[in-house]
Design an enzyme around this catalytic site. Structure first.
Site, PDB file in Angstrom:
ATOM      1  N   ASP A   9       0.869  -1.184   0.000  1.00 49.39           N
ATOM      2  CA  ASP A   9       0.000   0.000   0.000  1.00 49.39           C
ATOM      3  C   ASP A   9       0.899   1.226   0.000  1.00 49.39           C
ATOM      4  O   ASP A   9       1.798   1.353   0.827  1.00 49.39           O
ATOM      5  CB  ASP A   9      -0.888  -0.023   1.254  1.00 49.39           C
ATOM      6  CG  ASP A   9      -1.985   1.037   1.205  1.00 49.39           C
ATOM      7  OD1 ASP A   9      -3.164   0.670   1.163  1.00 49.39           O
ATOM      8  OD2 ASP A   9      -1.650   2.231   1.196  1.00 49.39           O
ATOM      9  N   ASP A 109      -3.839   2.399  -5.134  1.00 49.35           N
ATOM     10  CA  ASP A 109      -2.515   2.417  -4.499  1.00 49.35           C
ATOM     11  C   ASP A 109      -2.195   1.143  -3.738  1.00 49.35           C
ATOM     12  O   ASP A 109      -1.354   1.149  -2.859  1.00 49.35           O
ATOM     13  CB  ASP A 109      -2.375   3.644  -3.589  1.00 49.35           C
ATOM     14  CG  ASP A 109      -3.047   3.452  -2.246  1.00 49.35           C
ATOM     15  OD1 ASP A 109      -4.041   2.695  -2.174  1.00 49.35           O
ATOM     16  OD2 ASP A 109      -2.577   4.049  -1.268  1.00 49.35           O
ATOM     17  N   GLU A 110      -2.886   0.040  -4.071  1.00 48.50           N
ATOM     18  CA  GLU A 110      -2.577  -1.178  -3.323  1.00 48.50           C
ATOM     19  C   GLU A 110      -2.790  -2.445  -4.124  1.00 48.50           C
ATOM     20  O   GLU A 110      -3.536  -2.452  -5.109  1.00 48.50           O
ATOM     21  CB  GLU A 110      -3.384  -1.222  -2.032  1.00 48.50           C
ATOM     22  CG  GLU A 110      -4.871  -1.286  -2.245  1.00 48.50           C
ATOM     23  CD  GLU A 110      -5.598  -1.079  -0.917  1.00 48.50           C
ATOM     24  OE1 GLU A 110      -5.827  -2.084  -0.227  1.00 48.50           O
ATOM     25  OE2 GLU A 110      -5.917   0.067  -0.592  1.00 48.50           O
TER      26      GLU A 110
HETATM   27  N1  DCP Z   1      -8.853   8.417  -1.132  1.00 50.43           N
HETATM   28  C1  DCP Z   1      -9.899   9.305  -1.340  1.00 50.43           C
HETATM   29  N2  DCP Z   1     -10.920   9.383  -0.423  1.00 50.43           N
HETATM   30  C2  DCP Z   1     -10.917   8.577   0.666  1.00 50.43           C
HETATM   31  C3  DCP Z   1      -9.878   7.658   0.876  1.00 50.43           C
HETATM   32  C4  DCP Z   1      -8.832   7.598  -0.053  1.00 50.43           C
HETATM   33  O1  DCP Z   1      -9.896  10.019  -2.342  1.00 50.43           O
HETATM   34  N3  DCP Z   1     -11.925   8.677   1.561  1.00 50.43           N
HETATM   35  C5  DCP Z   1      -7.748   8.364  -2.131  1.00 50.43           C
HETATM   36  C6  DCP Z   1      -6.635   9.275  -1.714  1.00 50.43           C
HETATM   37  C7  DCP Z   1      -5.573   8.362  -1.175  1.00 50.43           C
HETATM   38  C8  DCP Z   1      -5.797   7.080  -1.969  1.00 50.43           C
HETATM   39  O2  DCP Z   1      -7.211   7.058  -2.248  1.00 50.43           O
HETATM   40  O3  DCP Z   1      -4.268   8.887  -1.336  1.00 50.43           O
HETATM   41  C9  DCP Z   1      -5.388   5.824  -1.221  1.00 50.43           C
HETATM   42  O4  DCP Z   1      -6.141   5.678  -0.046  1.00 50.43           O
HETATM   43  P1  DCP Z   1      -5.551   5.075   1.288  1.00 50.43           P
HETATM   44  O5  DCP Z   1      -6.688   4.697   2.148  1.00 50.43           O
HETATM   45  O6  DCP Z   1      -4.526   4.030   0.999  1.00 50.43           O
HETATM   46  O7  DCP Z   1      -4.860   6.330   2.021  1.00 50.43           O
HETATM   47  P2  DCP Z   1      -3.498   7.076   1.749  1.00 50.43           P
HETATM   48  O8  DCP Z   1      -2.660   6.367   0.733  1.00 50.43           O
HETATM   49  O9  DCP Z   1      -3.780   8.497   1.448  1.00 50.43           O
HETATM   50  O10 DCP Z   1      -2.795   7.028   3.171  1.00 50.43           O
HETATM   51  P3  DCP Z   1      -2.021   5.826   3.936  1.00 50.43           P
HETATM   52  O11 DCP Z   1      -0.601   6.287   4.093  1.00 50.43           O
HETATM   53  O12 DCP Z   1      -2.713   5.730   5.250  1.00 50.43           O
HETATM   54  O13 DCP Z   1      -2.159   4.606   3.097  1.00 50.43           O
HETATM   55 CA    CA Z   2      -2.222   4.163   0.874  1.00 48.60          CA
HETATM   56 CA    CA Z   3      -4.911   2.022  -0.048  1.00 48.65          CA
END
Ligand code: DCP
Ligand code: CA
Ligand code: CA
Length: 366
Positions: A9, A109-110
Site C-alpha cells: 500500500d 494504491d494497493e
Molecule cells: N482516497 C480518497 N478518499 C478517501 C480515501 C482515499 O480520495 N476517503 C484516495 C486518496 C488516497 C488514496 O485514495 O491517497 C489511497 O487511499 P488510502 O486509504 O490508501 O490512504 P493514503 O494512501 O492516502 O494514506 P495511507 O498512508 O494511510 O495509506
Molecule cells: Ca495508501
Molecule cells: Ca490504499
C-alpha cells in the site's frame, strides 16, 4: 507448499505524489482536495500527508474544517488530479507485476501479491524481495510504500497496515497466531464498527479471543459465510488466493539510465535488454502488437512519450528495436532536457493465430 502472500500500500498516496512533484511541500501540511464548486471551500479532503494528519485532518473531512485545523501552520491545499495518480499507479503496478509471481491490484494504491514459487516458501527470501520492491518504487517514482508479508491475505494486509508509513512487516507462518492474538478484532479486514460492537456484545475484543470462539456461536450471530470468514481471519487461515489482474493490454519495460543523457543512441543501447524481454513476453504469450511507444522520463521527472502504430500487427524483434531507436531520435530533439529513465511499451496486442501471417499473405497465387 505453504503460501507466501504480500500486501503493498503506497503511503499517503495522492499527497505524496504532489510532494514528489513539488519538493518545497516537504515538511509542510499538505491536503489533496475534491472541490464540489458550490462555494470556494465546499468539498472534502481526499487525503492528507502525515504532517496534516497530526492536526487531525483525514480523508473525507470537509475542506473548511480541515483548513481551520491547519490555520497558522502554512498548509498547502491542492486540487485532486485523478488522472495523474492513475498514470503513476499504472506504472508501479506494471513494474510490480514483473517482480512477483502473481499480482492482484485491489485499488489505485494497493495490491496483493503471491511469491510462494519465487521464494520457495522461505520468509527470509520473501523479506529480501519485499525490500527490493520498496527500493524499486523509490527508484522509479520516488514514492514510499508499506508492505506486509504473511501466510494469507488477511495477515499480509494487517502487516502493511502496521508498517505504515514506509515500513515492512514480515509475519512468518510459525509466529502468526502469536502476532494476531493481542490485536483488536476491529483491525481485521472486513471488520467494521457494526461487527466490532456485535463482537463486543459477545465479550470478544481481541483477535485471540475471536480465534477461540466456537464456530457455531459465530455462525449463529453472523451467518455461515461471514461467521466462517471471521474465524478464518482470526486464525490466519483465510484461503482466498491471489488472482492476477486483467490480462495485460500492453507490455512495457522501463530502466533507470546509468547516467542522465540526451543521446538517443545511449538510451536505446541501454534499452536493448528491455526490448528483448518484451519480445520474449510476446513470443511466450503468442501475441503481436500494433503500437510501439518510447517513454522518456526526464531529469525533472516529467514523462515524454512518442508512439508509432502499424497497420497490421507485428511481433518482430528488429521491428521493435528499429522503431524504438527512431522514436528516441525524435524524442531527444523535442524533450528539451536529458533523460533520466527510459522505457518501451508495445500495445494493441493481438493473438498471433488470429492474424494472417505475412508469408501466407505473400504466397504466390497459382
Ligand atoms: N482516497 C480518497 N478518499 C478517501 C480515501 C482515499 O480520495 N476517503 C484516495 C486518496 C488516497 C488514496 O485514495 O491517497 C489511497 O487511499 P488510502 O486509504 O490508501 O490512504 P493514503 O494512501 O492516502 O494514506 P495511507 O498512508 O494511510 O495509506
Ligand atoms: Ca495508501
Ligand atoms: Ca490504499
Amino acid at each position: 507448499m505453504p503460501r507466501i502472500i504480500g500486501h503493498i500500500d503506497l503511503d499517503y498516496f495522492y499527497a505524496q505524489v504532489e510532494e514528489v512533484r513539488n519538493p518545497s511541500l516537504k515538511g509542510r501540511p499538505v491536503m489533496v482536495c475534491v472541490f464540489s464548486g458550490r462555494t470556494e471551500d465546499s468539498g472534502v479532503v481526499s487525503t492528507a500527508n502525515y504532517e496534516a494528519r497530526e492536526f487531525g485532518v483525514h480523508s473525507g473531512m470537509p475542506i473548511a474544517q480541515a483548513k481551520k485545523r491547519l490555520e497558522g501552520h502554512d498548509p498547502e491545499v491542492i486540487r485532486m488530479d485523478h488522472e495523474k495518480y492513475e498514470v503513476i499507479s499504472n506504472r508501479i503496478m506494471e513494474e510490480l507485476g514483473q517482480m512477483v509471481d502473481i499480482l492482484e491490484p485491489t485499488g489505485i494504491d494497493e495490491a496483493f501479491f503471491d511469491v510462494t514459487n519465487s521464494t520457495g516458501g522461505d520468509y527470509g527470501r520473501a523479506r529480501k524481495l519485499a525490500e527490493s520492491i520498496k527500493s524499486a518504487v523509490v527508484r522509479s517514482e520516488n514514492l514510499t510504500c508499506s508492505i506486509g508479508i504473511g501466510r494469507s491475505k488477511v495477515v499480509a494486509k494487517l502487516g502493511s497496515d502496521m508498517a505504515k508509513p514506509g515500513g515492512l512487516t514480515v509475519i512468518p507462518s510459525e509466529t502468526t497466531e502469536a502476532f494476531l492474538a493481542p490485536l483488536d478484532a476491529s483491525r481485521l479486514y472486513g471488520v467494521g464498527p457494526k461487527t466490532t460492537s456485535a463482537l463486543e456484545e459477545m465479550g470478544i475484543r481481541t483477535v485471540g479471543e475471536l480465534a477461540k470462539t466456537s464456530p457455531s456461536d459465530l455462525e449463529r450471530r453472523f451467518g455461515m459465510k461471514f461467521g466462517g470468514y471471521l474465524l478464518a481471519a482470526a486464525t490466519g487461515t483465510d484461503t482466498d488466493s491471489v488472482v492476477a489482474g486483467l490480462e495485460p493490454a500492453q507490455f512495457s519495460r522501463i530502466v533507470t539510465l546509468k547516467r542522465d543523457t540526451g543521446d538517443p543512441k545511449e538510451v536505446t543501447e541501454q534499452l536493448s535488454e528491455g526490448v528483448q524481454s518484451i519480445h520474449g513476453k510476446l513470443t511466450s504469450s503468442g501475441k503481436s502488437f500494433k503500437t510501439v511507444t518510447a517513454i522518456g522520463i526526464l531529469t525533472d521527472l516529467t514523462t515524454k512519450t512518442k508512439s508509432k502504430t502499424f497497420e497490421t500487427a507485428v511481433s518482430d524483434l528488429t521491428v521493435i528495436g528499429d522503431t524504438v531507436s527512431a522514436l528516441f531520435d525524435e524524442l531527444s530533439r523535442t524533450a528539451g532536457k536529458e533523460f533520466r529513465r527510459a522505457g518501451v511499451r508495445v500495445s494493441g496486442l493481438e493473438d498471433v493465430e488470429d492474424q494472417t501471417s505475412l508469408s501466407e499473405f505473400l504466397r504466390p497465387v497459382r
